[in-house]
Design an enzyme around this catalytic site. Structure first.
Site, PDB file in Angstrom:
ATOM      1  NE  ARG A   1       7.621  -9.425 -53.748  1.00  0.00           N
ATOM      2  CZ  ARG A   1       7.886  -9.283 -52.446  1.00  0.00           C
ATOM      3  NH1 ARG A   1       7.479 -10.180 -51.575  1.00  0.00           N
ATOM      4  NH2 ARG A   1       8.521  -8.223 -52.004  1.00  0.00           N
TER       5      ARG A   1
ATOM      6  CG  HIS B   1      13.349  -9.122 -49.712  1.00  0.00           C
ATOM      7  ND1 HIS B   1      12.117  -9.588 -50.125  1.00  0.00           N
ATOM      8  CD2 HIS B   1      13.395  -9.359 -48.374  1.00  0.00           C
ATOM      9  CE1 HIS B   1      11.454 -10.090 -49.095  1.00  0.00           C
ATOM     10  NE2 HIS B   1      12.208  -9.966 -48.015  1.00  0.00           N
TER      11      HIS B   1
ATOM     12  CD  GLU C   1       7.616  -6.897 -45.169  1.00  0.00           C
ATOM     13  OE1 GLU C   1       8.415  -6.989 -44.229  1.00  0.00           O
ATOM     14  OE2 GLU C   1       6.627  -7.626 -45.285  1.00  0.00           O
TER      15      GLU C   1
ATOM     16  CG  ASN D   1       4.814  -7.872 -48.331  1.00  0.00           C
ATOM     17  OD1 ASN D   1       4.306  -7.982 -49.444  1.00  0.00           O
ATOM     18  ND2 ASN D   1       6.115  -7.766 -48.153  1.00  0.00           N
TER      19      ASN D   1
ATOM     20  CE1 TYR E   1       4.352 -13.698 -43.722  1.00  0.00           C
ATOM     21  CE2 TYR E   1       4.796 -11.367 -44.011  1.00  0.00           C
ATOM     22  CZ  TYR E   1       4.992 -12.674 -44.391  1.00  0.00           C
ATOM     23  OH  TYR E   1       5.816 -12.966 -45.432  1.00  0.00           O
TER      24      TYR E   1
ATOM     25  CD  GLU F   1       7.105 -10.947 -48.034  1.00  0.00           C
ATOM     26  OE1 GLU F   1       7.000 -11.097 -46.792  1.00  0.00           O
ATOM     27  OE2 GLU F   1       8.082 -10.429 -48.574  1.00  0.00           O
TER      28      GLU F   1
HETATM   29  C1  PNW Z   1       8.794 -10.287 -44.035  1.00  0.00           C
HETATM   30  N1  PNW Z   1       8.001  -7.509 -38.271  1.00  0.00           N
HETATM   31  O1  PNW Z   1       9.556  -9.945 -42.932  1.00  0.00           O
HETATM   32  C2  PNW Z   1       9.819 -10.374 -45.139  1.00  0.00           C
HETATM   33  O2  PNW Z   1       9.504  -9.673 -46.309  1.00  0.00           O
HETATM   34  C3  PNW Z   1      10.285 -11.764 -45.405  1.00  0.00           C
HETATM   35  O3  PNW Z   1      11.580 -11.716 -45.927  1.00  0.00           O
HETATM   36  C4  PNW Z   1      10.191 -12.592 -44.144  1.00  0.00           C
HETATM   37  O4  PNW Z   1      10.791 -13.847 -44.274  1.00  0.00           O
HETATM   38  C5  PNW Z   1       8.713 -12.712 -43.819  1.00  0.00           C
HETATM   39  O5  PNW Z   1       8.098 -11.445 -43.731  1.00  0.00           O
HETATM   40  C6  PNW Z   1       8.417 -13.496 -42.560  1.00  0.00           C
HETATM   41  O6  PNW Z   1       8.949 -12.863 -41.430  1.00  0.00           O
HETATM   42  C7  PNW Z   1       9.082  -9.361 -41.786  1.00  0.00           C
HETATM   43  O7  PNW Z   1       8.740  -7.594 -37.301  1.00  0.00           O
HETATM   44  C8  PNW Z   1       9.934  -9.396 -40.695  1.00  0.00           C
HETATM   45  O8  PNW Z   1       6.920  -6.869 -38.244  1.00  0.00           O
HETATM   46  C9  PNW Z   1       9.570  -8.772 -39.524  1.00  0.00           C
HETATM   47  C10 PNW Z   1       8.350  -8.128 -39.464  1.00  0.00           C
HETATM   48  C11 PNW Z   1       7.500  -8.107 -40.552  1.00  0.00           C
HETATM   49  C12 PNW Z   1       7.872  -8.736 -41.716  1.00  0.00           C
END
Ligand code: PNW
Length: 475
Positions: A81, A125, A170, A299, A301, A376
């Site tokens: 991707r 992006h 996002e 996505n 995390y 992601e």
């Molecule tokens: C995502 N938050 O970014 C992006 O899609 C990527 O480009 C990035 O490198 C990756 O996650 C890791 O950070 C985010 O503050 C940035 O919640 C900030 C947030 C979430 C996702």
């Protein structure tokens, strides 16, 4: 979640991918007629990124894409991707496309197809052409129409060879970190503008989906990648539950509502009444936004833990979204963000694979029949080569094992998850954090730009080749 003792096996057609984005890896910002995007401007503005770092060179993928594709093939990945830099294709955000820009992505895609890696192309992006920001950016309605035109150009140029399309990555970050808290480009801090931006990103998604349908073969798939928060209340008290619902509206409902169901949650209008009257939503917009999709990208995390609070006093706050005096949560000054207990990655983000399971099962219920992709998921660690030059990252392997096991468990429980894209293929420009946070499965030496697969890349490649997660101890 307990470690499964039996092998964790995935369906044969499951896609094992890695993800990147244009500004984070390409560099070559002045080549081929490319003009600045909002991220060029932002990163070159003093004080905006850690150490003043920027993507001028990044990891030089623009010149090294052949080697990078060969590396992916060597690892055994089956999908990739990436995103297209809008100002490489349409330098002013309008008008005819630049052939050199289109050619770069055509060569990249052909390289991928030649080694049997399935490309998934993200149109946006976060690198808006600066000229469009100067004309008002995402709070300006016309930007959505410009985006649809760009989508049409890309569909016509690459629709014959790219089957998987993603409109936006996002949009929450674009709208609320870009125009609300200002920790992302263009760095504006205007709550009303951030909600306007969110609506115009929704409109952009809908118009672009229609433009893609009109410009490319019907077999192709159109999706969107949403950063889909798993919002948990600190307690079951009505106040904390209401706080969680409010943040869920502001993180998820604001995009999933119009895109998947054709309406904004009524509670979102109520929560943001002090900020805007939403008069920028015009008759017919929700129909334009609510286009049938072929898949949904999630996505993920870390989860978000909230509780009800006295209205917060103005002042700097740290809520896991960077530190800013301004909130990315308009109308939610009465919500406090807590740290989810548990081990954390280098970003300070708590590791919680159950959150991914919860997210997948939620959207399985909310969008029945819609195939899902994890577009992601990954972790930043302080990776360093050992004296022999090898990079061992057992923490990342454990993170991937935990989250892929959660995906597998969701599939076993009936979710239609078709693939997983590790963030990220290689270390890269981590936005406001610069190059310090390393998310890659492949290590990049920033002095030489040499690539070295970390042990997690080997581990993940074996999973891709066999369809079974190798044991964590094999790290
Ligand atoms: C995502 N938050 O970014 C992006 O899609 C990527 O480009 C990035 O490198 C990756 O996650 C890791 O950070 C985010 O503050 C940035 O919640 C900030 C947030 C979430 C996702």
């Amino acid at each position: 979640m307990p470690e499964p003792m039996t092998p964790v096996t995935f369906p044969p057609a499951f896609l094992w991918g890695a993800a990147t984005s244009a500004y984070q890896i390409e560099g070559a910002v002045r080549e081929g007629g490319r003009t600045p995007s909002i991220w060029d401007t932002f990163s070159h503005t003093p004080g905006r990124t850690a150490g003043g770092e920027h993507g001028d060179i990044a990891v030089d993928h623009y010149h090294r894409y052949r080697d990078d594709v060969a590396l992916m093939a060597d690892l055994g990945l089956t999908a990739y991707r990436f995103s297209v830099s809008w100002p490489r294709v349409q330098p002013t955000g309008r008008g005819p496309a630049v052939q050199v820009g289109l050619d770069f992505y055509r060569r990249l895609v052909d390289e991928l197809l030649a080694v049997g890696i399935k490309p998934a192309l993200t149109l946006y992006h976060w690198d808006l052409p600066q000229e469009l920001e100067d004309a008002g950016g995402w709070p300006e309605r016309d930007t959505a129409y410009r985006f649809a035109e760009y989508a049409q150009i890309m569909g016509e140029a690459l629709g014959d060879r790219v089957e998987q399309w993603i409109t936006l990555n996002e949009p929450w970050c674009s709208a609320f970190l870009g125009y609300g808290s200002g920790v992302h480009a263009p760095g504006r801090t205007d709550a009303a503008a951030s909600l306007k931006a969110a609506h115009h990103l929704n409109l952009a998604h809908g118009l672009a989906t229609s433009a893609l349908r009109a410009s490319m073969p019907a077999r192709n798939s159109v999706a969107v990648s949403l950063n889909s928060s798993v919002v948990r209340p600190a307690s079951q008290s009505p106040e904390d539950m209401a706080a969680a619902r409010k943040i869920d509206d502001l993180a998820n409902g604001v995009f999933h509502g119009p895109m998947l169901h054709g309406s904004y949650p009524q509670s979102l209008f109520e929560a943001t009444r002090s900020v805007t009257d939403w008069s920028f939503v015009q008759d017919g917009d929700l129909t334009l936004i609510h286009q049938p999709l072929d898949a949904l990208g999630l996505n993920y995390y870390t989860p978000t833990l909230v509780e009800a609070a006295e209205a917060a006093p103005a002042g700097p706050r740290a809520d896991g979204h960077g530190v800013s005096a301004y909130t990315p949560w308009p109308g939610a000054d009465d919500v406090a963000f807590l740290q989810t207990p548990g081990e954390r990655t280098e970003m300070g983000w708590t590791i919680d694979p159950t959150g991914l399971y919860d997210l997948i099962t939620r959207y399985t219920r909310e969008a029945p029949g819609l195939p899902l992709y994890v577009t992601e998921n990954g972790a930043a660690y302080d990776d360093k080569p050992d004296p022999e030059g090898n990079v061992h990252d057992p923490e990342r392997i454990a993170y991937l094992h935990g989250h892929l096991s959660a995906v597998r468990r969701a599939i076993a429980d009936g979710a239609d998850v078709r693939g997983y894209y590790l963030w990220s293929l290689m270390d890269n420009f981590e936005w406001a954090y610069g190059y310090e946070k390393r998310f890659g499965a492949v290590y990049v030496d920033y002095a030489t730009l040499e690539r070295t697969p970390k042990s997690s890349a080997r581990w993940y490649g074996e999973a891709a080749r066999t369809g079974v997660l190798p044991a964590v101890s094999e790290a």
